[in-house]
Structures are given as C-alpha cells and as structure tokens.
Write an enzyme that holds these catalytic residues in place. Structure first.
Site: not given
Ligand code: APR
Length: 315
Positions: A10, A158, A182
């Site tokens: 991600g 926090r 959490h």
């Molecule tokens: N495999 C890899 N990456 C993925 C997949 C997958 N199957 N599905 C989605 N992604 C990627 C998305 O393409 C995106 O780039 O995960 C990333 C998520 O990034 P953001 O949308 O920016 O979300 P973010 O703020 O990073 O949060 C991610 O962490 O704190 C937790 O609640 C939050 O569940 C959320 C996670």
C-alpha cells in the site's frame, strides 16, 4: 553484511510516509508495493524518496513495484493496503472493503515472505490483524509472534502530545499506556501515564484528565474531520517505524501493540491492544499488568466492540 528488507504494502498516505520515516532511520532497504492499477506510481514515490537521500544523508535503497516477486524474503512486511475513513465513517465501516484486500495481501505475503514479521496497520485494526493472522497461520505456518497490529503506539503518542501540551513539558518526559481495541472504546490507562515518572493523577485535576482521555479516544476522528478526504498518516506511520526499529534492532521494547491473545487479560482468539515486548522474533512476550476492576471492565467493553466488528467478517 546483508541489509534488512522491509516491504510496505500500500503506497498511499500511510505507506509512503512509513517509507519516509524508515528511510531516514536506515533500518534496511525498502520496497513499496501497490496494486497494478496504480501503474508506475509506487516507482515514482520510491525514486523521489531515494533522491532525498543525498540531501538527508541516508543510503537507503527504495524500490517501487506492483509485483510481489520484488518483495521476496522480506524481514518485515508492513500492511497499509486498504481504504481509509472519510468523515462520518467509523473504522468498523471499513470491514467489507478491507476484508477482500487483506485476504489477497495476506496470501501474497505468506507465499513470498514466509519468514517475515508482519505489521498490520489497515483498519479496523484488530479485526484486520486477526484476519491476516488467520490466513498466515493456517496456510503459511506463521506463529502468533510474527503478526502484530499497530495501534497502541499511535494512541499513546496522541495522549502524550495532549499531556505535554496541557502541562507545558517536553513530550520526551511523557509516558502513556493506551490499551484495548483501536476504536472509540480504547482504554487510556491514566494510572500508568506519567510525566518524568510522576503519575498524571498527581499533576492534573480529574476534569483535565477526563478531557485528555476523551480527546485520545477521538484522536483519529479529530484528524479525519480536519482532513475531510482521508485519515491520519504522519503519526500512524511514525508509530510503525518505531515498531520496525524495535524489531530489527532487537531492542526488546515494551510497546502497546495489537497481539493475538490466548487467555491473557481474560480474552482469547482475538487481536487486542496489550503491552508486548518487541524484538527480533516479533512479539516476544505479552505483559500482563494488574488492572483495577473498573479498568478491566473498560477493557471488556472495548473487547466487546472488537468482537462485534469481527463478527462482520465473512470467514
Ligand atoms: N494491494 C496493495 N495495495 C492496495 C490494495 C491491494 N490489494 N488495495 C488497495 N491498495 C492500496 C491503494 O491503491 C492505496 O494506494 O492501498 C493504498 C491505501 O492508501 P490511502 O488510500 O492513501 O489510505 P491511507 O491513508 O494510507 O490508509 C491506509 O491505513 O490507517 C489505516 O485506516 C487506514 O485502512 C487505512 C490504511
């Protein structure tokens, strides 16, 4: 000397910022992975971050990819894949969307990095860590020591921020212990929260402490409401970096983390925030501290919320 390999699944806000903190700490080389639909985005972020190295003085190698083959045999895998909250959404609202993602990610990670320690960040945290562990243990032989959820380090950070600001002291002097799930029922343990070793109960009146506890519980929502388009990422990713460092440097640090419980704190077969010892083997010990009856009651309430979220999983 072989260098540690850290994969971040991600490459969104939390993932890329985790890469940023980790690169500066020079804990190992970093692979940033995202889905094929993101095309070259992970490569772009990785190269940009690597090019900051000469300015900041780190030699970390950072690669971006959409192919798990590049993540092979990682020492640590940080899972941030999934949707983040928008205003009005609870972490629990994310179960359906993120279950599919975590299932796919866990199978890929298990197959390519069978010896890794996996740090789960995706929300709803305790439920997603449980899901990842269920798949990784059943199909790829992972032990409960090697799957850990990030939540308590963030929630405690926090609370420490609020304590430091309230008393006008350095955050370095503060210590806070936030346990439980959490979610909004997390349990900030006031008795064990200190400034230079002095319990905050001796430094602040009850109403100020109650306000700090409440703001800590709502800490994630506070950021979501300010950002409007997503959820927190600087502090969550800093917390991940702290955990990764404790593991890779075998620090044996006591940190609040989400761990698989088998009877500790009267709870079993679930992930839940408790104090653990983090070292090179992952969760090396779960520390059971004596709780007052009212604290245990709060913990039970928090556990009930996690269980109700877990019941939304389709296993
Ligand atoms: N495999 C890899 N990456 C993925 C997949 C997958 N199957 N599905 C989605 N992604 C990627 C998305 O393409 C995106 O780039 O995960 C990333 C998520 O990034 P953001 O949308 O920016 O979300 P973010 O703020 O990073 O949060 C991610 O962490 O704190 C937790 O609640 C939050 O569940 C959320 C996670």
């Amino acid at each position: 000397m072989t260098r540690n390999k850290i994969t971040i699944v991600g490459a969104g806000f939390v993932g890329a910022t985790t890469a940023h903190w980790l690169a500066e700490r020079e804990l190992g080389d970093i692979v940033l992975l995202d889905i094929p639909a993101t095309e070259t985005m992970p490569k772009g972020k990785a190269l940009d971050l690597e090019e900051a190295g000469p300015v900041l003085g780190y030699d970390t190698r950072i690669t971006g990819t959409t192919d798990y083959a590049d993540t092979k045999d990682s020492d640590i895998v940080v899972v941030t894949a999934g949707a983040a909250r928008k205003p009005g959404m609870s972490r629990e609202d994310l179960v359906g969307i993120n279950q599919k993602i975590i299932t796919e990610v866990a199978h890929n990670v298990g197959a390519t990095s069978p010896n890794a320690i996996v740090i789960v960040v995706t929300n709803p945290l305790d439920t997603m860590a449980y899901l990842a562990y269920t798949i990784l243990s059943k199909h790829y032989g992972f032990t409960k020591q090697r799957v850990v959820g990030q939540a308590g380090v963030l929630d405690s950070a926090r609370m420490r921020t609020f304590i430091a600001r309230e008393l006008g002291v350095s955050v370095r002097n503060t210590h806070a212990f936030v346990l439980g799930g959490h979610g909004d029922e997390m349990v900030p343990l006031v008795r064990y929260s200190t400034v230079a070793g002095i319990p905050i109960t001796e430094l602040l009146p009850p109403d100020r402490i109650a306000a700090i506890v409440q703001r800590t519980r709502q800490g994630g929502a506070e950021i979501v409401n300010l950002l409007k388009t997503g959820s927190a990422y600087y502090a969550p990713s800093a917390a991940v970096a702290e955990m990764a460092e404790a593991i890779l440097k075998d620090r044996k640090m006591i940190l609040p983390c989400s761990a698989y419980l088998e009877g500790e704190y009267g709870l079993r077969e679930m992930f839940f925030g408790v104090p653990v010892k983090l070292g090179r083997s992952g969760i090396e010990q779960i520390i059971e501290i004596k709780l007052l009856p009212e604290e245990q009651e709060m913990l039970n309430k928090s556990a009930a919320l996690v269980r109700s979220t877990m019941s939304a999983l389709k296993l």
